[in-house]
Design a protein around this motif. Sequence first.
Motif, PDB file in Angstrom:
ATOM      1  N   GLU A 251      10.584  75.541 -38.209  1.00 61.19           N
ATOM      2  CA  GLU A 251      11.295  75.170 -39.436  1.00 61.19           C
ATOM      3  C   GLU A 251      12.439  74.243 -39.055  1.00 61.19           C
ATOM      4  N   LEU A 252      12.366  73.005 -39.500  1.00 60.24           N
ATOM      5  CA  LEU A 252      13.374  72.009 -39.180  1.00 60.24           C
ATOM      6  C   LEU A 252      14.171  71.696 -40.441  1.00 60.24           C
ATOM      7  N   GLN A 253      15.463  71.520 -40.262  1.00 56.88           N
ATOM      8  CA  GLN A 253      16.340  71.317 -41.401  1.00 56.88           C
ATOM      9  C   GLN A 253      16.976  69.933 -41.386  1.00 56.88           C
ATOM     10  N   CYS A 254      17.200  69.412 -42.582  1.00 61.36           N
ATOM     11  CA  CYS A 254      17.874  68.123 -42.745  1.00 61.36           C
ATOM     12  C   CYS A 254      18.848  68.269 -43.902  1.00 61.36           C
ATOM     13  N   ASN A 255      20.127  68.046 -43.637  1.00 67.04           N
ATOM     14  CA  ASN A 255      21.153  68.071 -44.678  1.00 67.04           C
ATOM     15  C   ASN A 255      21.805  66.699 -44.762  1.00 67.04           C
ATOM     16  N   PHE A 256      22.063  66.251 -45.972  1.00 64.73           N
ATOM     17  CA  PHE A 256      22.613  64.918 -46.136  1.00 64.73           C
ATOM     18  C   PHE A 256      23.771  64.934 -47.120  1.00 64.73           C
ATOM     19  N   SER A 257      24.706  64.036 -46.886  1.00 65.79           N
ATOM     20  CA  SER A 257      25.962  64.068 -47.636  1.00 65.79           C
ATOM     21  C   SER A 257      25.972  63.135 -48.827  1.00 65.79           C
ATOM     22  N   SER A 258      25.005  62.211 -48.898  1.00 65.95           N
ATOM     23  CA  SER A 258      24.938  61.289 -50.022  1.00 65.95           C
ATOM     24  C   SER A 258      23.728  61.617 -50.874  1.00 65.95           C
ATOM     25  N   THR A 259      23.797  61.263 -52.133  1.00 63.88           N
ATOM     26  CA  THR A 259      22.620  61.419 -52.993  1.00 63.88           C
ATOM     27  C   THR A 259      21.508  60.522 -52.480  1.00 63.88           C
ATOM     28  N   ALA A 260      20.366  61.095 -52.298  1.00 64.89           N
ATOM     29  CA  ALA A 260      19.243  60.353 -51.705  1.00 64.89           C
ATOM     30  C   ALA A 260      18.188  60.062 -52.768  1.00 64.89           C
ATOM     31  N   THR A 261      17.775  58.804 -52.824  1.00 63.08           N
ATOM     32  CA  THR A 261      16.699  58.449 -53.741  1.00 63.08           C
ATOM     33  C   THR A 261      15.339  58.517 -53.057  1.00 63.08           C
TER      34      THR A 261
ATOM     35  N   PRO B 118      11.151  62.858 -51.589  1.00 62.46           N
ATOM     36  CA  PRO B 118      12.497  62.821 -52.171  1.00 62.46           C
ATOM     37  C   PRO B 118      12.862  64.069 -52.965  1.00 62.46           C
ATOM     38  N   SER B 119      11.848  64.814 -53.421  1.00 62.97           N
ATOM     39  CA  SER B 119      12.136  66.059 -54.136  1.00 62.97           C
ATOM     40  C   SER B 119      10.873  66.909 -54.181  1.00 62.97           C
ATOM     41  N   GLY B 120      11.089  68.225 -54.304  1.00 61.06           N
ATOM     42  CA  GLY B 120       9.953  69.128 -54.421  1.00 61.06           C
ATOM     43  C   GLY B 120       9.316  69.440 -53.086  1.00 61.06           C
ATOM     44  N   THR B 121       8.048  69.834 -53.167  1.00 62.38           N
ATOM     45  CA  THR B 121       7.314  70.261 -51.986  1.00 62.38           C
ATOM     46  C   THR B 121       6.076  69.401 -51.794  1.00 62.38           C
ATOM     47  N   LYS B 122       5.866  68.995 -50.544  1.00 57.77           N
ATOM     48  CA  LYS B 122       4.681  68.207 -50.208  1.00 57.77           C
ATOM     49  C   LYS B 122       4.026  68.786 -48.971  1.00 57.77           C
ATOM     50  N   HIS B 123       2.697  68.689 -48.959  1.00 55.68           N
ATOM     51  CA  HIS B 123       1.929  69.190 -47.827  1.00 55.68           C
ATOM     52  C   HIS B 123       1.089  68.062 -47.253  1.00 55.68           C
ATOM     53  N   THR B 124       0.970  68.077 -45.944  1.00 51.61           N
ATOM     54  CA  THR B 124      -0.034  67.236 -45.296  1.00 51.61           C
ATOM     55  C   THR B 124      -0.446  67.917 -44.009  1.00 51.61           C
ATOM     56  N   GLY B 125      -1.694  68.341 -43.968  1.00 53.68           N
ATOM     57  CA  GLY B 125      -2.170  69.063 -42.795  1.00 53.68           C
ATOM     58  C   GLY B 125      -1.378  70.344 -42.572  1.00 53.68           C
ATOM     59  N   ARG B 126      -0.825  70.502 -41.393  1.00 55.84           N
ATOM     60  CA  ARG B 126      -0.029  71.685 -41.062  1.00 55.84           C
ATOM     61  C   ARG B 126       1.463  71.503 -41.390  1.00 55.84           C
ATOM     62  N   LEU B 127       1.786  70.422 -42.050  1.00 56.86           N
ATOM     63  CA  LEU B 127       3.176  70.133 -42.377  1.00 56.86           C
ATOM     64  C   LEU B 127       3.463  70.405 -43.844  1.00 56.86           C
ATOM     65  N   THR B 128       4.602  71.037 -44.092  1.00 57.27           N
ATOM     66  CA  THR B 128       5.082  71.242 -45.460  1.00 57.27           C
ATOM     67  C   THR B 128       6.548  70.851 -45.504  1.00 57.27           C
ATOM     68  N   SER B 129       6.882  69.982 -46.421  1.00 56.57           N
ATOM     69  CA  SER B 129       8.270  69.592 -46.598  1.00 56.57           C
ATOM     70  C   SER B 129       8.744  70.048 -47.962  1.00 56.57           C
ATOM     71  N   THR B 130       9.958  70.602 -47.983  1.00 56.63           N
ATOM     72  CA  THR B 130      10.568  71.002 -49.245  1.00 56.63           C
ATOM     73  C   THR B 130      11.947  70.357 -49.318  1.00 56.63           C
ATOM     74  N   THR B 131      12.170  69.602 -50.364  1.00 51.61           N
ATOM     75  CA  THR B 131      13.450  68.933 -50.564  1.00 51.61           C
ATOM     76  C   THR B 131      14.083  69.433 -51.850  1.00 51.61           C
ATOM     77  N   VAL B 132      15.324  69.900 -51.744  1.00 53.74           N
ATOM     78  CA  VAL B 132      16.098  70.313 -52.909  1.00 53.74           C
ATOM     79  C   VAL B 132      17.188  69.268 -53.091  1.00 53.74           C
ATOM     80  N   THR B 133      16.942  68.322 -53.962  1.00 58.62           N
ATOM     81  CA  THR B 133      17.807  67.158 -54.083  1.00 58.62           C
ATOM     82  C   THR B 133      19.235  67.544 -54.457  1.00 58.62           C
ATOM     83  N   LYS B 134      19.361  68.471 -55.423  1.00 62.27           N
ATOM     84  CA  LYS B 134      20.705  68.858 -55.885  1.00 62.27           C
ATOM     85  C   LYS B 134      21.535  69.462 -54.756  1.00 62.27           C
ATOM     86  N   GLU B 135      20.866  70.151 -53.834  1.00 64.98           N
ATOM     87  CA  GLU B 135      21.568  70.785 -52.727  1.00 64.98           C
ATOM     88  C   GLU B 135      21.607  69.895 -51.492  1.00 64.98           C
ATOM     89  N   ARG B 136      21.030  68.710 -51.598  1.00 69.21           N
ATOM     90  CA  ARG B 136      21.061  67.716 -50.512  1.00 69.21           C
ATOM     91  C   ARG B 136      20.533  68.280 -49.208  1.00 69.21           C
TER      92      ARG B 136
END
Lengths: 110, 112
Positions: free
Chosen positions: A20-30, A50-68
């Motif tokens: 589980e890898l994390q990414c936090n950002f300080s600016s609003t991201a488009t 940029p938002s929501g959840t996406k899957h590709t193969g064994r990878l799943t990314s979840t982005t919560v835009t409001k929480e950056r």
Amino acid sequence: GQQVQQSPSSLVLQEGENAELQCNFSSTATQLQWFYQSPGGSLVSLLSNPSGTKHTGRLTSTTVTKERRSSLHISSSQTTDSGTYLCAIHRKAGNYKYVFGAGTRLKVIA
Amino acid sequence: EAAVTQSPRNKVTVTGGNVTLSCRQTNSHNYMYWYRQDTGHGLRLIHYSYGAGNLQIGDVPDGYKATRTTQEDFFLLLELASPSQTSLYFCASSVGGQDTQYFGPGTRLLVL
């Protein structure tokens, strides 16, 4: 301050474990992208999320835009997953520039 | 898949030397970028362009010039190289400014 922060900076897993890898950002991201950099240095885009959840193969990314924040989940890790994972955001304000985090270095051992 | 090539792949020069890094993309992308990558900093944008003849300043432009001669070709120029410019340089391209970026293989530059 640093606009994109990734954690952990490094991670060692046994083959088959999940990451589980994390990414936090300080600016609003488009736009937000995850990249993989091989030990040899080559860079490839894994997915854009940029938002929501996406899957590709064994990878799943979840982005919560409001929480950056965004996460990248790697299931059933393999030794070939070893390398550095980079998160990059496209800021809402500014020109057409991506800002990259310093990356998470993943090592998967057999 | 977009094809982005860079040359040379490795370069050694001396302080004060003149270096040109070349990048070519063959998928008619509008945007092209030059980044440098250093330990602990991730990738930092030097210059970018959204078309032939256009040049935009990135986040770390000092000591670098760039020129986009055609849709396909983007050059990075170091006219008075310094040891602080020792780095791994990547070129990338994309259709639009927020679209997926495709990276070249990188150029390792050592300034002695």
